[in-house]
Scaffold this motif. Sequence first.
Motif: not given
Length: 374
Positions: A230-235
């Motif tokens: 992924p280019a953008r990750l949300l944790d």
Amino acid sequence: MHCSYFDAGLCRSCTFMGQPYDAQLAAKQARCAATLPPVAWLPPFAGPEEGFRNKAKMVVAGTVDAPTLGILDAAGTGVDLQGCGLYPPALSSAFAPLERFVTRARLEPYDVPSRRGELKYLLVTLSPDGELMLRFVLRSQEAVARIRKHLPSLLEEEPRLAVVTVNVQPEHKQVLEGDLEIPLSAATTLRMHLAGVDLHLRPRSFFQTNTAVADGLYRQARAWVDEVAPARLLDLYCGVGGFALACAAPGRSAVGVEVSKEAVESARQSAAEAGVDAQFHAGDATALAAELLEGSDAPDLVVVNPPRRGIGAPLAAMLEGSDARHVVYSSCNVDSLARDLAAMPSLRPVRARLFDMFPQTDHHEVLVLLERAG
């Protein structure tokens, strides 16, 4: 594993005690597989079956001159568990110096039945480097001056103590800690090196209890994330940033959300030291997800690591309706995990793995990779 405390009936916390470890793993795997939808299971990840805990929550009872460090029985009497086999020698070796310190500093153990005394708990955390964090949980600040006075002698006896604090919890109820944390050492964070990442643990931040298995958990998540790139990750429910920082990579941005401000400060410190593209926000995961899952910076992949209750219907609905192609879900409760998966039918589980964080018990940690259908 053999335990004399269990055999004597003094402590029954380890419900699987006496069962062969292979049988314990098989039982946990079978329960998880029977509860979740069909999915490709990787072999269980297991560490040592004893001596695995990096944290000791020792109830202090007895008297000033004869304190006990362990648990309370049904009558509120202290049961000393300094020899518990779940603690590695690097952690349990600190208990005797702490017991002597209770007497030397005249710290009266809190007596639950009479509601008298000051010292409730000793909380000790061991880092992978062998350093220790010690927290005295007191009913009031009455004993703080005595702890400060005698602390040099404790540091001389136990030089591995890197972080020392006092937490004040004045209420008579089953709440581990209060809002007031008083630092007694120059250092305020304990360095936890896992999965090639330096994490910083502050006194009131959550961290996995099993270092070896937590390392495996982060590495597995990173492998799955790297695979889908992924280019953008949300944790979400990011704690001190373990998943976000372990999965950080060139060309990949990460955003973490955690309700604990102390944990967020730890995550920000770790990100700055590592020089990675990761931002962390303090707040409720469900409330902030409504904004973070939309717009041009919406994530391609979301990591969730919620408490036992799971992510719940509102957040599940947001993930279901989002553009995220993948979700990595880390769960310590397979029942709430199953409910959440049922609420996200377009995000199908494709791989799962059991991580045995708590040998000798029926507790489990499951990591699942979800992929959007179509």
